[in-house]
Design an enzyme around this catalytic site. Structure first.
Site, PDB file in Angstrom:
ATOM      1  CE  LYS A  91      57.698 -61.684  35.531  1.00  0.00           C
ATOM      2  NZ  LYS A  91      56.355 -62.030  36.033  1.00  0.00           N
ATOM      3  CE  LYS A 144      61.135 -55.460  45.019  1.00  0.00           C
ATOM      4  NZ  LYS A 144      59.947 -55.394  44.175  1.00  0.00           N
ATOM      5  CE  LYS A 175      60.447 -68.213  47.558  1.00  0.00           C
ATOM      6  NZ  LYS A 175      59.288 -69.033  47.269  1.00  0.00           N
TER       7      LYS A 175
END
Ligand code: TRP
Length: 331
Positions: A114, A196, A199
């Site tokens: 991140k 995976k 969203k």
């Protein structure tokens, strides 16, 4: 609460969940309510570790709350609340932070990912994110935590923090264990089935959102990436088909062998259409219930207010003991 094991889990307020969140996590939470004491929360405080539009965050938090209810979480059986409504999480987070090493947090792979992705805003909340997550869990002395693979490292850290606290101040926290759902399956992207389903994928066709309408769901499945064979079977190297079979199996309960014989001699087109229709029909009641709940603001408010009160009462007892253990003066 009854004398059963306690499950705690949190979910990010993304407003709508992906089919991956649903099959891998949220769908399994409802059935756990009879076997365990369950506490679930929408983690809006974790959400602001990356930039959020305040109006959107508010709406997404409420939508996520309603969607959890629509997915089968019963606020009579479980405690369902919004994280920022329960101040004990932040309070415990401070104390746990003082029992967490800089080095440990630096090793968290999610932090590394991140901070690369949001290089213009590597704030200290992003760094201490796992401490707040440990506080969520330990504020209730939870026994079990259902988490996906990407959160295992954070749960491991929560155990280490609990253990360190126990060594320093005397046995107190339960060491939380991961809970692996019996039916949980990993759902992959429809456009790149080695990744995976997420969203944040830039390609909307890669992701099924559980609030997508039927036509959209069918269209996305029709475009799913498969392979150049024409055989519906579960085999190494057939990532696209394997993913569709996993989805179909987890929604219908059919085994891979059953699915293989159902589609023997048929093309991928037929199979994709069947998966799309089945998934859309399966999700229809969730969408209907969600639409009903979001309109009923009063009822929703009653549920999250009561949820927060119950969560506060429960965690306050834990926190008072923690305060005493670390040497804070009684009020
Ligand atoms: N970090 C988790 C996620 O992104 C969400 C979360 C916050 C959580 N607190 C938690 C999960 C406590 C389990 C337990 O998915």
């Amino acid at each position: 609460m009854e004398n059963k094991k306690l499950i705690f889990s949190g979910i990010q307020p993304t407003g709508t969940f992906t089919l991956g969140n649903y099959i891998g996590a949220v769908r399994n939470w409802g059935p756990l309510q009879d076997e365990y004491n369950c506490i679930y929360c929408v983690v809006d405080m974790h959400a602001i570790t990356v930039k959020q539009d305040p109006a959107k965050l508010r709406r997404n938090t409420l939508d996520s709350y309603a969607l959890l209810m629509a997915c089968g979480i019963d606020t009579e059986k479980s405690i369902l609340f919004i994280q920022s409504h329960v101040k004990t999480h932040a309070e415990l987070s401070w104390i746990l932070g003082c029992n967490t090493q800089f080095g440990e947090l630096s090793r968290m792979t999610q932090f590394k990912d991140k901070s690369q992705k949001h290089a213009d805003d590597v704030n200290s909340g992003l760094f201490t994110y796992p401490v707040l997550m440990a506080a969520d869990i330990l504020a209730y002395n939870a026994d079990l935590v259902p988490v996906g693979g990407d959160q295992k490292q954070h749960l491991e850290l929560a155990r280490n923090i609990a253990q360190r606290f126990n060594q320093r101040y005397g046995d107190f926290f339960t060491l939380p264990e991961p809970y692996i759902p019996k039916l949980g399956a990993r759902v992959m992207s429809l456009q790149d089935p080695t990744k995976k389903m997420s969203k944040s994928d830039e390609n909307p066709n890669a992701v099924i959102l559980i609030l997508d309408d039927k036509d959209t769901i069918i269209r996305k499945f029709k475009r799913a990436v498969t392979d150049s064979e024409a055989e519906v079977c579960y085999r190494d190297g057939k990532d696209g088909i394997n993913n569709l079979m996993t989805i179909y199996s987890s929604v219908t309960g059919k085994s891979f062998a059953d699915i293989e014989s159902e589609f023997a001699g048929k093309g991928y087109g037929d199979f994709k259409l069947a998966v799309g229709e089945t998934v859309a029909d399966h999700l229809q009641p969730v969408r209907t219930e969600f639409d009903r709940l979001v309109k009923d603001k009063e009822y929703l408010k009653k549920c999250y207010t009561e949820g927060a009160e119950k969560a506060l009462r429960y965690s306050q007892r834990v926190i008072s003991k923690v305060y005493r253990k670390v040497g804070f003066v009684d009020r």
